[in-house]
Write a protein that holds these residues in place. Structure first.
Motif, PDB file in Angstrom:
ATOM      1  N   HIS A 280      43.430  35.155  42.013  1.00  0.00           N
ATOM      2  CA  HIS A 280      44.598  35.997  42.255  1.00  0.00           C
ATOM      3  C   HIS A 280      45.218  36.452  40.943  1.00  0.00           C
ATOM      4  O   HIS A 280      45.583  37.630  40.774  1.00  0.00           O
ATOM      5  CB  HIS A 280      45.630  35.227  43.082  1.00  0.00           C
ATOM      6  N   GLU A 281      45.326  35.526  39.989  1.00  0.00           N
ATOM      7  CA  GLU A 281      45.928  35.876  38.700  1.00  0.00           C
ATOM      8  C   GLU A 281      45.030  36.830  37.921  1.00  0.00           C
ATOM      9  O   GLU A 281      45.523  37.740  37.238  1.00  0.00           O
ATOM     10  CB  GLU A 281      46.191  34.603  37.894  1.00  0.00           C
ATOM     11  N   VAL A 282      43.725  36.634  38.008  1.00  0.00           N
ATOM     12  CA  VAL A 282      42.792  37.554  37.344  1.00  0.00           C
ATOM     13  C   VAL A 282      42.940  38.965  37.911  1.00  0.00           C
ATOM     14  O   VAL A 282      43.020  39.956  37.178  1.00  0.00           O
ATOM     15  CB  VAL A 282      41.344  37.050  37.496  1.00  0.00           C
ATOM     16  N   LEU A 283      43.012  39.076  39.229  1.00  0.00           N
ATOM     17  CA  LEU A 283      43.091  40.388  39.870  1.00  0.00           C
ATOM     18  C   LEU A 283      44.426  41.076  39.624  1.00  0.00           C
ATOM     19  O   LEU A 283      44.537  42.297  39.766  1.00  0.00           O
ATOM     20  CB  LEU A 283      42.851  40.241  41.377  1.00  0.00           C
ATOM     21  N   ALA A 284      45.447  40.302  39.258  1.00  0.00           N
ATOM     22  CA  ALA A 284      46.747  40.901  38.962  1.00  0.00           C
ATOM     23  C   ALA A 284      46.731  41.684  37.655  1.00  0.00           C
ATOM     24  O   ALA A 284      47.648  42.456  37.386  1.00  0.00           O
ATOM     25  CB  ALA A 284      47.819  39.811  38.901  1.00  0.00           C
ATOM     26  N   ASP A 285      45.686  41.500  36.847  1.00  0.00           N
ATOM     27  CA  ASP A 285      45.550  42.198  35.573  1.00  0.00           C
ATOM     28  C   ASP A 285      44.792  43.507  35.812  1.00  0.00           C
ATOM     29  O   ASP A 285      43.623  43.496  36.201  1.00  0.00           O
ATOM     30  CB  ASP A 285      44.801  41.314  34.575  1.00  0.00           C
ATOM     31  N   SER A 286      45.457  44.621  35.564  1.00  0.00           N
ATOM     32  CA  SER A 286      44.852  45.928  35.850  1.00  0.00           C
ATOM     33  C   SER A 286      43.670  46.251  34.946  1.00  0.00           C
ATOM     34  O   SER A 286      42.892  47.166  35.244  1.00  0.00           O
ATOM     35  CB  SER A 286      45.914  47.028  35.719  1.00  0.00           C
ATOM     36  N   ARG A 287      43.495  45.493  33.858  1.00  0.00           N
ATOM     37  CA  ARG A 287      42.351  45.733  32.972  1.00  0.00           C
ATOM     38  C   ARG A 287      41.054  45.248  33.588  1.00  0.00           C
ATOM     39  O   ARG A 287      39.967  45.666  33.174  1.00  0.00           O
ATOM     40  CB  ARG A 287      42.572  45.028  31.638  1.00  0.00           C
ATOM     41  N   VAL A 288      41.136  44.358  34.565  1.00  0.00           N
ATOM     42  CA  VAL A 288      39.942  43.769  35.175  1.00  0.00           C
ATOM     43  C   VAL A 288      39.319  44.753  36.149  1.00  0.00           C
ATOM     44  O   VAL A 288      39.960  45.200  37.105  1.00  0.00           O
ATOM     45  CB  VAL A 288      40.291  42.446  35.883  1.00  0.00           C
ATOM     46  N   GLU A 289      38.063  45.090  35.904  1.00  0.00           N
ATOM     47  CA  GLU A 289      37.337  46.019  36.756  1.00  0.00           C
ATOM     48  C   GLU A 289      36.403  45.309  37.727  1.00  0.00           C
ATOM     49  O   GLU A 289      36.061  45.854  38.778  1.00  0.00           O
ATOM     50  CB  GLU A 289      36.526  46.985  35.889  1.00  0.00           C
ATOM     51  N   ARG A 290      35.989  44.094  37.363  1.00  0.00           N
ATOM     52  CA  ARG A 290      35.031  43.360  38.195  1.00  0.00           C
ATOM     53  C   ARG A 290      35.294  41.877  38.048  1.00  0.00           C
ATOM     54  O   ARG A 290      35.470  41.379  36.931  1.00  0.00           O
ATOM     55  CB  ARG A 290      33.602  43.695  37.739  1.00  0.00           C
ATOM     56  N   CYS A 291      35.343  41.161  39.165  1.00  0.00           N
ATOM     57  CA  CYS A 291      35.580  39.714  39.146  1.00  0.00           C
ATOM     58  C   CYS A 291      34.560  39.045  40.053  1.00  0.00           C
ATOM     59  O   CYS A 291      34.599  39.209  41.277  1.00  0.00           O
ATOM     60  CB  CYS A 291      37.002  39.396  39.614  1.00  0.00           C
ATOM     61  N   ALA A 292      33.639  38.312  39.456  1.00  0.00           N
ATOM     62  CA  ALA A 292      32.650  37.549  40.209  1.00  0.00           C
ATOM     63  C   ALA A 292      33.153  36.122  40.352  1.00  0.00           C
ATOM     64  O   ALA A 292      33.424  35.446  39.357  1.00  0.00           O
ATOM     65  CB  ALA A 292      31.297  37.561  39.496  1.00  0.00           C
ATOM     66  N   VAL A 293      33.304  35.659  41.585  1.00  0.00           N
ATOM     67  CA  VAL A 293      33.775  34.301  41.855  1.00  0.00           C
ATOM     68  C   VAL A 293      32.591  33.497  42.380  1.00  0.00           C
ATOM     69  O   VAL A 293      31.993  33.856  43.400  1.00  0.00           O
ATOM     70  CB  VAL A 293      34.919  34.298  42.884  1.00  0.00           C
ATOM     71  N   VAL A 294      32.262  32.425  41.674  1.00  0.00           N
ATOM     72  CA  VAL A 294      31.104  31.609  42.038  1.00  0.00           C
ATOM     73  C   VAL A 294      31.599  30.317  42.679  1.00  0.00           C
ATOM     74  O   VAL A 294      32.317  29.544  42.042  1.00  0.00           O
ATOM     75  CB  VAL A 294      30.227  31.298  40.806  1.00  0.00           C
ATOM     76  N   GLU A 295      31.210  30.090  43.921  1.00  0.00           N
ATOM     77  CA  GLU A 295      31.647  28.919  44.677  1.00  0.00           C
ATOM     78  C   GLU A 295      30.437  28.287  45.367  1.00  0.00           C
ATOM     79  O   GLU A 295      29.698  28.967  46.081  1.00  0.00           O
ATOM     80  CB  GLU A 295      32.700  29.314  45.721  1.00  0.00           C
ATOM     81  N   ILE A 296      30.257  26.991  45.163  1.00  0.00           N
ATOM     82  CA  ILE A 296      29.082  26.323  45.705  1.00  0.00           C
ATOM     83  C   ILE A 296      29.219  25.972  47.182  1.00  0.00           C
ATOM     84  O   ILE A 296      28.227  25.859  47.895  1.00  0.00           O
ATOM     85  CB  ILE A 296      28.751  25.058  44.863  1.00  0.00           C
TER      86      ILE A 296
END
Length: 231
Positions: free
Chosen positions: A81-97
């Motif tokens: 959520h905090e990563v996505l709040a940054d408008s500079r972020v264009e792509r967020c890969a979340v790795v969950e096992i």
């Protein structure tokens, strides 16, 4: 009236690594709290989320253009959520096992989950983060945020010990662009982790973050290492 100490299992699942449980905890001072446990180990809850947010904020501040970010560990989504709040972020890969946890975030068992995962910048990868980064295209990310345990001294799974050692840390480095940063959070000081990160990257830094837990002053730690080159 609910007992303030009452825990109610909302949902549980078995995986090859053991049991994953989402609990609801009633409190006297506010709304009920969701709590995630894996193999009986407390992972996180919806009451105290400052460490997840600090991990993301500190990492994002290290890079001028954090366009592509990997978050290792979905948890209850607060780091993402905090990563996505940054408008500079264009792509967020979340790795969950744990596939069950991803499902609970998608289907609303975790109430805030569907809105977070609906963000078009998010890609959820159900895999071991070590495998996912080993298969990543070299030099394709600006940030890797590792949030799969409470640090090397508080492992959710024994096998996760490898994530804090030099071979995996070199794998993480290979996935980062020049100037890219790896940030690992730990609930306690971890000098061996700092040394392993320094061996893999050439240098590493430990940043203490003061927190107040149950009327006690404590410190959590963020370990930061950078690939040489322009940010």
């Amino acid at each position: 009236m609910s007992n303030p100490d009452e825990h109610v299992d909302v949902v549980r699942a078995e995986s090859p690594r053991g049991e994953v449980v989402l609990r609801e905890r009633h409190t006297e001072r506010g709304p009920s709290v969701l709590e995630l446990r894996v193999n009986g180990v407390f992972v996180m809850d919806t009451l105290e989320t400052s460490t997840e947010r600090a991990l993301a904020t500190a990492a994002l501040a290290q890079v001028e253009r954090p366009r592509a970010v990997v978050v290792g560990g979905l948890g209850l989504g607060f780091t993402m959520h905090e990563v996505l709040a940054d408008s500079r972020v264009e792509r967020c890969a979340v790795v969950e096992i744990e596939e069950a946890l991803v499902g609970w975030m998608r289907d609303g068992t975790v109430p805030h989950g569907p809105a977070l995962l609906a963000d078009e910048r998010v890609q959820v990868v159900v895999a071991d983060v070590a495998v996912a980064l080993a298969e990543a295209r070299p030099a394709s990310y600006d940030l890797v945020l590792l949030d799969v345990d409470n640090g090397p001294g508080f492992l959710v799974h024994d096998a996760n010990a490898a994530l804090y050692r030099e071979p995996f840390l070199r794998t993480a480095r290979a996935a980062l662009r020049p100037g890219g940063v790896l940030v690992v959070w730990s609930a306690a000081q971890a000098p061996e982790l700092e040394a392993a990160m320094a061996a893999a990257f050439g240098a590493a830094e430990a940043h203490p973050h003061p927190v107040r837990l149950q009327e006690r002053e404590e410190h959590y730690w963020l370990y930061v290492a950078r690939v040489p080159g322009p940010a």
